[in-house]
Design a protein around this motif. Structure first.
Motif, PDB file in Angstrom:
ATOM      1  N   SER A  21       9.673  25.802  20.219  1.00  0.00           N
ATOM      2  CA  SER A  21       9.232  27.165  20.508  1.00  0.00           C
ATOM      3  C   SER A  21       9.439  27.510  21.971  1.00  0.00           C
ATOM      4  O   SER A  21       9.521  26.637  22.834  1.00  0.00           O
ATOM      5  N   LEU A  29       7.606  37.504  24.702  1.00  0.00           N
ATOM      6  CA  LEU A  29       8.587  36.861  23.840  1.00  0.00           C
ATOM      7  C   LEU A  29       8.007  35.607  23.192  1.00  0.00           C
ATOM      8  O   LEU A  29       7.334  34.815  23.852  1.00  0.00           O
ATOM      9  N   GLU A  31       9.716  32.722  20.469  1.00  0.00           N
ATOM     10  CA  GLU A  31      10.867  32.316  19.665  1.00  0.00           C
ATOM     11  C   GLU A  31      10.597  30.963  19.041  1.00  0.00           C
ATOM     12  O   GLU A  31       9.942  30.116  19.643  1.00  0.00           O
ATOM     13  N   TYR A  32      11.118  30.782  17.838  1.00  0.00           N
ATOM     14  CA  TYR A  32      11.126  29.478  17.185  1.00  0.00           C
ATOM     15  C   TYR A  32      12.576  29.048  17.045  1.00  0.00           C
ATOM     16  O   TYR A  32      13.380  29.760  16.440  1.00  0.00           O
ATOM     17  N   GLY A  34      14.949  29.211  19.008  1.00  0.00           N
ATOM     18  CA  GLY A  34      15.878  30.191  19.556  1.00  0.00           C
ATOM     19  C   GLY A  34      15.950  31.509  18.804  1.00  0.00           C
ATOM     20  O   GLY A  34      16.743  32.379  19.152  1.00  0.00           O
ATOM     21  N   ILE A  35      15.148  31.679  17.776  1.00  0.00           N
ATOM     22  CA  ILE A  35      15.153  32.917  16.988  1.00  0.00           C
ATOM     23  C   ILE A  35      13.827  33.632  17.210  1.00  0.00           C
ATOM     24  O   ILE A  35      12.763  33.023  17.097  1.00  0.00           O
ATOM     25  N   SER A  36      13.873  34.928  17.518  1.00  0.00           N
ATOM     26  CA  SER A  36      12.641  35.665  17.782  1.00  0.00           C
ATOM     27  C   SER A  36      11.763  35.716  16.536  1.00  0.00           C
ATOM     28  O   SER A  36      12.270  35.790  15.414  1.00  0.00           O
ATOM     29  N   GLU A  39      12.461  38.700  14.288  1.00  0.00           N
ATOM     30  CA  GLU A  39      13.608  38.549  13.391  1.00  0.00           C
ATOM     31  C   GLU A  39      13.249  37.650  12.203  1.00  0.00           C
ATOM     32  O   GLU A  39      13.611  37.942  11.055  1.00  0.00           O
TER      33      GLU A  39
END
Length: 150
Positions: A21, A29, A31-32, A34-36, A39
């Motif tokens: 994360s 922000l 992210e997990y 590298g993905i928000s 999303e």
């Protein structure tokens, strides 16, 4: 010796680096892998996101089907976990019950290493017991709590 500016808690101070994360509170922000999270919330399911967190990548169709099968296999609570829950104080907080039961689940599953050295035999039961499917630990704990009359 240098004098450091005092900051309450860990404000602005990274506690550790993680490949799982990323949090930037200043910019809002999260992210997990590298993905928000926005999303992921829009485009993936709970189980797809769980797979991402455990294995480091979103699953292919076949991988997701196998993962879903493994999760479904572990949805039922062990009777000993249910018996343990019956011993909890009725007025106890549900998060405390969830924490205790999640820890106890580790006693029921082997330590055989799965892919990437993670304990797949232990992660599937834990994911399977979470409230995404309307069964498992949190639902059982809620059923056992006393509720005031309306």
């Amino acid at each position: 010796m240098t004098v450091c500016e005092y900051r309450a808690g860990l404000e602005g101070i990274p506690a550790t680096q993680s490949s799982i994360s990323f949090v930037d509170g200043q910019r809002g922000l999260l992210e997990y892998r590298g993905i928000s999270v926005e999303e992921l919330a829009e485009k993936s399911t709970f189980l797809e996101t769980s797979y991402l967190l455990i294995w480091g990548e979103l699953p292919k169709k076949e991988e997701l089907e196998l993962f879903e099968y493994e999760i479904c296999h572990h949805r039922r609570l062990k009777y000993r976990i249910r018996d343990m829950m019956k011993c909890f104080p009725e007025g106890g907080h549900p998060m405390d019950a969830l924490q205790a039961c999640a820890a106890a689940l580790g006693l029921f599953y082997s330590r055989r290493a799965g892919r990437s050295g993670l304990h797949s035999g232990r992660c599937c039961p834990t994911v399977g017991q979470n409230p995404h499917n309307g069964s498992g630990l949190s639902t059982d704990a809620e059923r056992k709590r006393p509720h005031p009359a309306p």
